[in-house]
Every structure is written in C-alpha cells, then in structure tokens.
Enzyme design. Structure first.
Site, PDB file in Angstrom:
ATOM      1  N   HIS A 299       1.042  -1.190  -0.202  1.00 51.10           N
ATOM      2  CA  HIS A 299       0.123  -0.009  -0.118  1.00 51.10           C
ATOM      3  C   HIS A 299       0.773   1.123  -0.077  1.00 51.10           C
ATOM      4  O   HIS A 299       1.722   1.469   1.030  1.00 51.10           O
ATOM      5  CB  HIS A 299      -1.038  -0.177   1.113  1.00 51.10           C
TER       6      HIS A 299
ATOM      7  N   HIS B 104      -1.005  10.351  -3.151  1.00 50.92           N
ATOM      8  CA  HIS B 104      -2.368   9.951  -2.488  1.00 50.92           C
ATOM      9  C   HIS B 104      -3.316  11.271  -2.400  1.00 50.92           C
ATOM     10  O   HIS B 104      -4.391  10.991  -3.010  1.00 50.92           O
ATOM     11  CB  HIS B 104      -2.385   9.495  -1.023  1.00 50.92           C
TER      12      HIS B 104
END
Length: 306
Positions: free
Chosen positions: A48, A90
C-alpha cells in the site's frame, strides 16, 4: 443404427458449440481478460503506497522496500499536474507528504519536483528515520515504470478523476508507451482501481481488456446486493472496500459472483488472518513483510495453498 449415431454426433457437436459460445460470451462480458495475471493464481500481497509502514509513501524507496518484502504489487495513487503529468501521490494537495503547499492541479511538474517528499517521514517517525529519505522527490508514473520495468506488477488508482480531465487517456497512453499492454490491449502486470465507476467505465470503454477493480469507502457496516455485484462484473474483476466495515457475509457475497476481493488497508495480524479466513483473494497493507508471515502461517495451518 447409423442414423442414431449421426444424430448423437450432431447433438454432441451442437452442445460443444453452445458451450464454447457461452464461454466466449462470459469472457466478453468480463472484458475478455484472457491474460493469465498474478491475481488469478494466488492470494496477492499489495504494498500500500509501497511499504509505507517503513518508508515515505509513494517514493521510490517505499516501492523498492515493498518489492524486497515480496509484495506482489506496487500500489500507485495518481494525481495530475497543471501541465498534465501523472505523479504518484495520494492527496490532491502536496501539503501532507512534502514541504510544499497547494493543489497538485495548480502546480507544474517542475514545481512539484522541487519539493522534499521524504523529510516529513523522518520527522514524524524518528524511529524509522533514514538520511536517504531526506530530499526525496515525487516520482512520475513514467519514472516508476523506468525504475521497476515490466517485471514488476502495478496496482494503479485514478484518484479524484473528476478533478483531472483526461487522466484516463494519459494513463492508457503511458501504459502503451512503456509496453505495459500488448498490441491486443492485454496486460500481465497492471490492475487499475478507482472509487469512481465513471472513471473505470471510461477506461473500460477505451480498452475493455484491462482488469479493473471497483473501490468502495463505507461509512457504516457494508452491504452489497447480487444486482450490484452483477453490474460490477460487467466491467471489473474485483472489489476493494475498506476492511473495517466488511464482514464474512460480505466477502462470501463477492466471491459467490466470482469477483476478486482486495480490502484496504489491513495492517494488524489479527485482521490479516480474519481477511484470509473470510476468503479474501488479496489485501492492501503498509506491512507486506508481516502479511507474508501471516499468509505462510495460514497456508501451513490449512494444509497448502488456498
């Protein structure tokens, strides 16, 4: 007797033709994902934002560490600069993970390249701080492909696509440029995910052979219907909800429709074990090394691969 044999033979040929046609129809409905991808063969370990539990997220060192820890996929969140370049980040703002401020869409790539994307990590996690993290730059999607090549697997998310017109077109162009898809549109090492069904449908319309995953962010206990799952199956190969809001019944529903189940973000051993017991076919984690340990223990306890 000969007539009967001929009739039987004709019936068998007809049945075979119908079966083949049915199979082809099923492939077509699922975007004809005929490539043999890693997600079809094993429970996948998705690093991740890279191994972001140990290194600054969405930086080359985080991705390298994810590979070293035997993560199956490098996860890349995409944002798009003012001059139309895809970067690994992100947030829509650069504030949290760099020493800069402002929206990605308002900054050029040259401006973003001047930012420090690693020192914040050293300051926030002194116990994990490394000198090499100081002064790290934000990588472009092209730079990630250049660094890791076709031997790596990529799990790419179109983040906030409504903010970035043309994001999907640019993504597919970069995939083609770096030969992540073949001449027929197939890929063996890329999955594309998004919370936006519209973005996934846009990708699907441009290349129906790319494997897609529909993300979900549930605020309360997750539920999903057979109708929703059948609709998702028309364009995607799996779903990725937030793990904290799902249960075993939800996973059972997803798997009963032959869809992959890749929840995020699962960092605790007990939760990793629970996800496997429920039937997850992979998961996102900041700690790919820990998940590999849990996965090996799970396989041992269940007498082999599942």
């Amino acid at each position: 007797m000969k007539t009967n044999i001929k009739k039987i033979g004709f019936c068998m040929m007809s049945a075979a033709f119908i079966l083949q046609a049915t199979s082809m129809g099923a492939l077509a409905a699922n975007g004809n994902h005929s490539n043999s991808s890693i997600y079809e063969k094993k429970i996948v370990n998705i690093a991740h934002r890279g191994a972001s539990g140990y290194a600054p997220e969405h930086t080359i060192p985080a991705y390298q560490l994810g590979e070293q820890m035997k993560g199956d996929y490098i996860e890349i969140d995409l944002q798009m600069t003012k001059d139309g370049r895809l970067i690994a980040m992100h947030d829509e703002k650069v504030d949290r993970t760099t020493n800069g401020t402002g929206l990605v869409k308002d900054l050029t790539l040259a401006e973003i390249k001047k930012l420090d994307a690693g020192t914040w990590f050293n300051e926030k996690y002194p116990q994990l701080a490394k000198e090499v993290y100081e002064g790290l730059t934000v990588p472009t999607l092209e730079e990630v492909f250049k660094k890791f090549g076709k031997q790596a697997n990529y799990y790419i998310e179109t983040k906030s696509p409504e903010v970035y017109p043309g994001m999907e077109e640019e993504l597919l162009q970069v995939l083609e440029e770096y030969k992540m898809v073949d001449s027929k549109g197939h890929t063996k090492n890329v999955l594309i995910q998004s919370f936006s069904k519209e973005s996934l449908m846009k990708v699907h319309d441009m290349n129906p052979k790319l494997p897609l995953v529909q993300l979900f962010s549930y605020k309360s206990q997750a539920t999903i219907s057979d109708e929703e799952l059948e609709s998702i199956k028309e364009y995607a190969i799996g779903v990725g909800p937030n793990f904290s809001k799902v249960d075993g019944q939800y996973v059972k529903m997803v798997r009963s429709h032959d869809l992959q189940f890749h929840p995020y973000t699962v960092n605790e051993r007990a939760d990793m074990k629970k996800a496997l017991e429920w039937g997850a076919t992979g998961l996102f984690t900041n700690y790919p090394d820990v998940f590999n340990e849990v996965l090996e223990e799970y396989k041992h306890n269940n007498n082999g691969d599942k």
